[in-house]
Design a protein around this motif. Structure first.
Motif, PDB file in Angstrom:
ATOM      1  N   PHE A 228      -6.529 -10.859   9.943  1.00  0.00           N
ATOM      2  CA  PHE A 228      -6.952 -10.310   8.651  1.00  0.00           C
ATOM      3  C   PHE A 228      -6.087 -10.854   7.521  1.00  0.00           C
ATOM      4  N   GLY A 229      -4.871 -11.296   7.841  1.00  0.00           N
ATOM      5  CA  GLY A 229      -4.028 -11.971   6.867  1.00  0.00           C
ATOM      6  C   GLY A 229      -3.087 -11.069   6.093  1.00  0.00           C
ATOM      7  N   PHE A 230      -2.663 -11.579   4.930  1.00  0.00           N
ATOM      8  CA  PHE A 230      -1.685 -10.905   4.082  1.00  0.00           C
ATOM      9  C   PHE A 230      -2.392 -10.231   2.901  1.00  0.00           C
ATOM     10  N   TYR A 231      -1.778  -9.170   2.407  1.00  0.00           N
ATOM     11  CA  TYR A 231      -2.347  -8.432   1.265  1.00  0.00           C
ATOM     12  C   TYR A 231      -1.283  -8.279   0.174  1.00  0.00           C
ATOM     13  N   THR A 232      -1.759  -8.243  -1.054  1.00  0.00           N
ATOM     14  CA  THR A 232      -0.875  -8.089  -2.207  1.00  0.00           C
ATOM     15  C   THR A 232      -1.425  -6.978  -3.099  1.00  0.00           C
ATOM     16  N   PRO A 233      -0.608  -6.501  -4.057  1.00  0.00           N
ATOM     17  CA  PRO A 233      -1.088  -5.426  -4.940  1.00  0.00           C
ATOM     18  C   PRO A 233      -2.241  -5.838  -5.845  1.00  0.00           C
ATOM     19  N   SER A 234      -2.403  -7.157  -6.151  1.00  0.00           N
ATOM     20  CA  SER A 234      -3.425  -7.538  -7.133  1.00  0.00           C
ATOM     21  C   SER A 234      -4.306  -8.709  -6.691  1.00  0.00           C
ATOM     22  N   LEU A 235      -3.733  -9.758  -6.111  1.00  0.00           N
ATOM     23  CA  LEU A 235      -4.515 -10.956  -5.830  1.00  0.00           C
ATOM     24  C   LEU A 235      -5.414 -10.801  -4.604  1.00  0.00           C
ATOM     25  N   ARG A 236      -4.868 -10.274  -3.536  1.00  0.00           N
ATOM     26  CA  ARG A 236      -5.640 -10.091  -2.292  1.00  0.00           C
ATOM     27  C   ARG A 236      -5.384  -8.668  -1.819  1.00  0.00           C
ATOM     28  N   THR A 237      -6.124  -7.738  -2.367  1.00  0.00           N
ATOM     29  CA  THR A 237      -5.838  -6.326  -2.144  1.00  0.00           C
ATOM     30  C   THR A 237      -6.459  -5.838  -0.841  1.00  0.00           C
ATOM     31  N   THR A 238      -6.056  -4.643  -0.441  1.00  0.00           N
ATOM     32  CA  THR A 238      -6.589  -4.045   0.785  1.00  0.00           C
ATOM     33  C   THR A 238      -8.043  -3.605   0.641  1.00  0.00           C
ATOM     34  N   GLU A 239      -8.599  -3.643  -0.579  1.00  0.00           N
ATOM     35  CA  GLU A 239     -10.013  -3.337  -0.768  1.00  0.00           C
ATOM     36  C   GLU A 239     -10.898  -4.363  -0.064  1.00  0.00           C
TER      37      GLU A 239
END
Length: 290
Positions: A228-239
């Motif tokens: 599933f990869g990496f998540y960030t607060p804005s660029l690639r969010t958990t949404e």
């Protein structure tokens, strides 16, 4: 010059009004007042005697509501009150000390005469187990790692999802730390998934976090893994996760037995690698009869 005669007022003396004499109470104590004063003295002496008696000192602890909290840690938090007369004991500082323990959400301290403190603990509620190597921490909804998972696991933690954190920097995480909010959000979303949610026939799913791939879902028994990869607060969010789950389901549909690895780059971009076919074992040659 004729002047008017000045009338002279008669100076008749007005008799003084007589007032009735007021009788004042005697300064001496009545029998009722004397009895009340004696009762107050006896009561004060009794209170002093109770306050000075060692029979009402705090000597025993009755602990309720603990499942993850070490009783020794509770005793240590209350050590300042040990031996104090319960009539003179202030419970406020004790409650503050108890609520500073990492497992405690709230606490109440009651007095049970003659010498017992009744401590009722409301503990934090675990939502998942965060595993780092051989250590397993209980994490609550805020991401606080508030206790190590005891063995055997208590009832409230027996069936919690496990996140296996294999990142190098996570080796520095200790009890009492708080997980990154993005990591916590991704972990709780992914750890809540069941095999039918992704169209899998596996017994259960696992969640790992690595430095190379970020969050990865695997199966038990080991059949395939999905990055599933990496998540960030804005660029690639958990949404992004719900869309990734739908994409994974479509990629597994009809081919789960052949898939070995899935990479979910986005909500619509995903690839899979087939598992290598097991090597064929050559049939033994039939031996010729002599």
């Amino acid at each position: 010059m004729n002047g008017r005669p000045v009338a002279r007022r008669s100076r008749t003396t007005v008799p003084a009004r007589r007032s009735r004499p007021v009788r004042r109470a005697s300064a001496g104590l009545s029998a009722v007042r004397a009895g009340a004063a004696l009762a107050m003295l006896v009561s004060a002496a009794s209170i002093y005697g109770v306050g000075a008696s060692s029979a009402f000192d705090y000597t025993k602890l009755q602990l309720e509501g603990t499942e993850f909290t070490d009783p020794a840690a509770v005793e240590a938090a209350l050590v300042g009150g040990r031996g104090t007369n319960l009539f003179a004991l202030s419970t406020g500082p004790l409650v503050t000390a108890l609520e500073a323990l990492p497992t405690v959400s709230s606490a109440r301290v009651d007095v049970n005469l003659p010498g017992t403190l009744v401590v009722t603990i409301a503990e934090r509620t675990p939502v998942l187990i965060w595993q780092i190597g051989t250590r397993r921490y209980l994490a609550d909804a805020s991401g606080a790692l508030f206790a190590e998972l005891p063995d055997p696991a208590p009832a409230r933690a027996a069936n919690l999802p496990i996140v296996d954190d294999r990142r190098a920097a996570s080796g520095l995480i200790k009890l009492g730390a708080r997980l990154d909010p993005v990591d916590l959000d991704a972990a709780t979303r992914l750890a809540s998934l069941k095999p039918p949610d992704v169209g899998s026939g596996a017994i259960s799913l696992s969640v790992t976090v690595t430095d190379e791939d970020g969050f990865v879902i695997g199966t038990r028994p080991n059949r395939w893994s999905a990055v599933f990869g990496f998540y960030t607060p804005s660029l690639r969010t958990t949404e992004l996760i719900p869309e990734q789950v739908r994409l994974l389901r479509s990629l597994l549909d009809g081919r789960e037995a052949q898939v070995g690895r899935v990479v979910l780059a986005s909500a619509t971009d995903g690839t899979y690698i087939l598992r290598p076919s097991p090597p064929t074992t050559p049939k033994p040659k039939a031996s010729k009869a002599p």
